[in-house]
Design a protein around this motif. Sequence first.
Motif, mmCIF file in Angstrom:
data_model
loop_
_atom_site.group_PDB
_atom_site.id
_atom_site.type_symbol
_atom_site.label_atom_id
_atom_site.label_comp_id
_atom_site.label_asym_id
_atom_site.label_seq_id
_atom_site.Cartn_x
_atom_site.Cartn_y
_atom_site.Cartn_z
ATOM 1 N N PRO A 112 0.828 -1.213 0.000
ATOM 2 C CA PRO A 112 0.000 0.000 0.000
ATOM 3 C C PRO A 112 0.861 1.260 0.000
ATOM 4 C CG PRO A 112 -0.782 -1.571 1.649
ATOM 5 C CD PRO A 112 0.537 -2.089 1.163
ATOM 6 N N PHE A 113 0.351 2.305 -0.644
ATOM 7 C CA PHE A 113 1.031 3.593 -0.661
ATOM 8 C C PHE A 113 0.342 4.544 0.309
ATOM 9 C CE2 PHE A 113 2.418 3.066 -5.403
ATOM 10 C CZ PHE A 113 3.279 2.049 -5.017
ATOM 11 N N ALA A 114 1.047 5.586 0.711
ATOM 12 C CA ALA A 114 0.471 6.603 1.587
ATOM 13 C C ALA A 114 -0.596 7.401 0.844
ATOM 14 C CB ALA A 114 1.571 7.540 2.095
ATOM 15 N N GLN A 115 -1.548 7.919 1.604
ATOM 16 C CA GLN A 115 -2.607 8.742 0.999
ATOM 17 C C GLN A 115 -2.114 10.188 0.858
ATOM 18 O OE1 GLN A 115 -6.658 8.087 2.423
ATOM 19 N NE2 GLN A 115 -5.994 6.204 3.436
ATOM 20 N N ILE A 116 -1.067 10.333 0.055
ATOM 21 C CA ILE A 116 -0.458 11.640 -0.198
ATOM 22 C C ILE A 116 -0.460 11.873 -1.707
ATOM 23 C CG2 ILE A 116 1.639 13.027 0.020
ATOM 24 C CD1 ILE A 116 2.407 11.322 2.420
ATOM 25 N N ASP A 124 -5.177 -6.283 -1.758
ATOM 26 C CA ASP A 124 -5.865 -5.077 -1.323
ATOM 27 C C ASP A 124 -7.161 -5.455 -0.626
ATOM 28 O OD1 ASP A 124 -6.975 -2.603 -0.937
ATOM 29 O OD2 ASP A 124 -7.264 -2.135 -3.061
ATOM 30 N N ALA A 125 -7.219 -5.205 0.684
ATOM 31 C CA ALA A 125 -8.411 -5.545 1.455
ATOM 32 C C ALA A 125 -9.635 -4.752 0.976
ATOM 33 C CB ALA A 125 -8.163 -5.288 2.942
ATOM 34 N N LEU A 126 -9.418 -3.631 0.303
ATOM 35 C CA LEU A 126 -10.531 -2.852 -0.249
ATOM 36 C C LEU A 126 -10.977 -3.394 -1.605
ATOM 37 C CD1 LEU A 126 -9.250 0.763 0.574
ATOM 38 C CD2 LEU A 126 -10.823 -0.655 1.911
ATOM 39 N N GLU A 127 -10.220 -4.361 -2.146
ATOM 40 C CA GLU A 127 -10.511 -4.996 -3.432
ATOM 41 C C GLU A 127 -10.665 -3.957 -4.545
ATOM 42 O OE1 GLU A 127 -13.823 -7.617 -2.909
ATOM 43 O OE2 GLU A 127 -12.621 -9.071 -1.791
ATOM 44 N N TYR A 128 -9.765 -2.974 -4.535
ATOM 45 C CA TYR A 128 -9.805 -1.906 -5.528
ATOM 46 C C TYR A 128 -8.631 -2.010 -6.489
ATOM 47 C CZ TYR A 128 -10.348 2.886 -7.339
ATOM 48 O OH TYR A 128 -10.523 3.982 -8.133
ATOM 49 N N VAL A 129 -7.415 -2.174 -5.945
ATOM 50 C CA VAL A 129 -6.209 -2.278 -6.762
ATOM 51 C C VAL A 129 -5.876 -3.761 -6.945
ATOM 52 C CG1 VAL A 129 -3.767 -1.691 -6.973
ATOM 53 C CG2 VAL A 129 -5.349 -0.089 -5.855
ATOM 54 N N PRO A 130 -5.921 -4.286 -8.169
ATOM 55 C CA PRO A 130 -5.638 -5.709 -8.386
ATOM 56 C C PRO A 130 -4.130 -5.987 -8.347
ATOM 57 C CG PRO A 130 -6.089 -4.661 -10.472
ATOM 58 C CD PRO A 130 -6.246 -3.592 -9.429
ATOM 59 N N MET A 131 -3.693 -6.769 -7.384
ATOM 60 C CA MET A 131 -2.284 -7.139 -7.260
ATOM 61 C C MET A 131 -2.157 -8.629 -7.564
ATOM 62 S SD MET A 131 -1.113 -4.221 -6.523
ATOM 63 C CE MET A 131 0.587 -4.617 -6.174
ATOM 64 N N ARG A 132 -1.263 -8.958 -8.487
ATOM 65 C CA ARG A 132 -1.088 -10.351 -8.891
ATOM 66 C C ARG A 132 -0.677 -11.188 -7.677
ATOM 67 N NH1 ARG A 132 -0.817 -11.228 -14.738
ATOM 68 N NH2 ARG A 132 0.815 -9.674 -14.853
ATOM 69 N N ASP A 133 -1.297 -12.356 -7.527
ATOM 70 C CA ASP A 133 -1.041 -13.208 -6.373
ATOM 71 C C ASP A 133 0.084 -14.193 -6.678
ATOM 72 O OD1 ASP A 133 -1.032 -14.669 -4.091
ATOM 73 O OD2 ASP A 133 -3.096 -15.386 -4.249
ATOM 74 N N GLU A 144 -4.237 -6.024 3.230
ATOM 75 C CA GLU A 144 -4.082 -4.702 3.817
ATOM 76 C C GLU A 144 -4.852 -3.702 2.956
ATOM 77 O OE1 GLU A 144 -0.170 -3.318 4.701
ATOM 78 O OE2 GLU A 144 0.577 -5.321 5.245
ATOM 79 N N PRO A 145 -5.435 -2.688 3.572
ATOM 80 C CA PRO A 145 -6.122 -1.678 2.760
ATOM 81 C C PRO A 145 -5.122 -0.824 1.993
ATOM 82 C CG PRO A 145 -6.147 -1.052 5.079
ATOM 83 C CD PRO A 145 -5.580 -2.438 5.019
ATOM 84 N N PHE A 146 -5.298 -0.743 0.671
ATOM 85 C CA PHE A 146 -4.461 0.106 -0.158
ATOM 86 C C PHE A 146 -5.051 1.517 -0.194
ATOM 87 C CE2 PHE A 146 -2.498 -3.730 -0.981
ATOM 88 C CZ PHE A 146 -1.531 -3.683 -1.980
ATOM 89 N N GLU A 147 -4.299 2.436 -0.757
ATOM 90 C CA GLU A 147 -4.771 3.818 -0.856
ATOM 91 C C GLU A 147 -6.050 3.847 -1.692
ATOM 92 O OE1 GLU A 147 -1.872 3.283 -4.302
ATOM 93 O OE2 GLU A 147 -2.154 2.530 -2.265
ATOM 94 N N PRO A 148 -7.071 4.572 -1.250
ATOM 95 C CA PRO A 148 -8.354 4.555 -1.967
ATOM 96 C C PRO A 148 -8.341 5.357 -3.265
ATOM 97 C CG PRO A 148 -8.474 6.013 -0.073
ATOM 98 C CD PRO A 148 -7.150 5.329 0.008
#
Length: 334
Positions: free
Chosen positions: A128-132, A207-216, A228-232
Amino acid sequence: MTTTIAPPVREVLLDCVRTATAAPSLHNSQPWKFQVRGGRVDVYADPSRRLHVLDPDGREQLMSVGAAVFTLRLAIRNSGYRSDFTLFPEADEPGLVARVIVTRPSPVTRSAEALAAAVPHRHTNRWPFAQIPVPRVALDRLRDAARREGAVLATANPAGRDAVLRLARFADAELRRRPGYRDELARWTGGSVRNDGVPLRAAGPWDALEYVPMRDFTEASAQQRTGEPFEPYPTILVLATDGDRRVDGVRAGQALQRVLLTATWQDLATTPISQPVEVPSVRRLLIEPGSGLFAQMILRVGYGRGAEGSPRRPLSEVLLPSRPGDTARRRWSE
C-alpha cells in the motif's frame, strides 16, 4: 591527421551489461542475452524465458528487453561515453533486438548520474502507498521522461482511474481462467535459492478494499497471503506509443525504464499493472479509439514503504561468447 577514438575496455562494458540486468521484466523473467564485441553490445531476446500464457505475442518480452537496452545506454553514459543504438539491426536475426555502439567519450551529466544512481533502488513495490497526492511537478517529470523515449504518459483523472482499475480487475479474473496460467505463475514464483522470478518476500499483500488488483504470487505456495487496505485514490498512469509494432514494444520498454528511474530518484514508489494490457479486448478499451495510440503499460505511483528487490542472474548466465563466427549468436534468435 586522423584521431582514433578507442572504445572503452571490455571490463567497462561488462560492468554496463551487469547494470543493465537490473532492468524490470515480466515476473522477473530477465529474458535477455548480451554479446560484447569491441565497442558494441548486441542485446537479444531469450526465447526460453518468454511467458507464453501471459505474453503469447512476445510484446511484453520486447518491453522487458527494451528496459534493459535503456539501462545499458544509461550505464554507458554514466561511464563517460556516448552511444548510438539501432533496433532490429539485422533482418535475418529477429531475436537481435538492439545494437548499442559506443561513439565517443563525453563528460557525465548530472541527470545521467541521478538516473544511474536510481538503478539499484528501483524495485516494483506491491505494498500500500500513503494517501499523499503526487505533486504535479513530479508527474510532469515522468511525462517528460516518457516523451524523451518516444512514448506518451497520461495521468488518469478520477473517472478514468476508476475505469482503468475496473478493467484491471476484470482482466485479472480473465487471466486466472486461462489454461496454464497457474502453472506459469508457479514457475516464476521464486524461492530462496533462485536468481530469477518473484520471491515470496516481494509478493506483497492483497488489497483488502478490493480496488487495486495485485497479482497473487503466493497461490502456488503454502504461504498465506495477508490483506491490507491500499490507498483509496491511487495515482494511475497510462504509458502509450503511436504504433504497435515490435519496434514500438522496445521503445515502450525504454520509456518505461526511464519513467521508473525518474520516479525512483524522486522517492516515488511504482507498481506496473500489466493485467489490462495482457487481455486484448481490455487493452483496446484503455485508450480512446481515435487517439491513434496503443496502451503499453499501466503504472501506479505514490509514496510507499521500502520494497525489497528481486534477485538477478549472474553475468555468466546472460553473456554470449564474443568469438568471431560463434554459432551461439544465431541460437538465441530462433
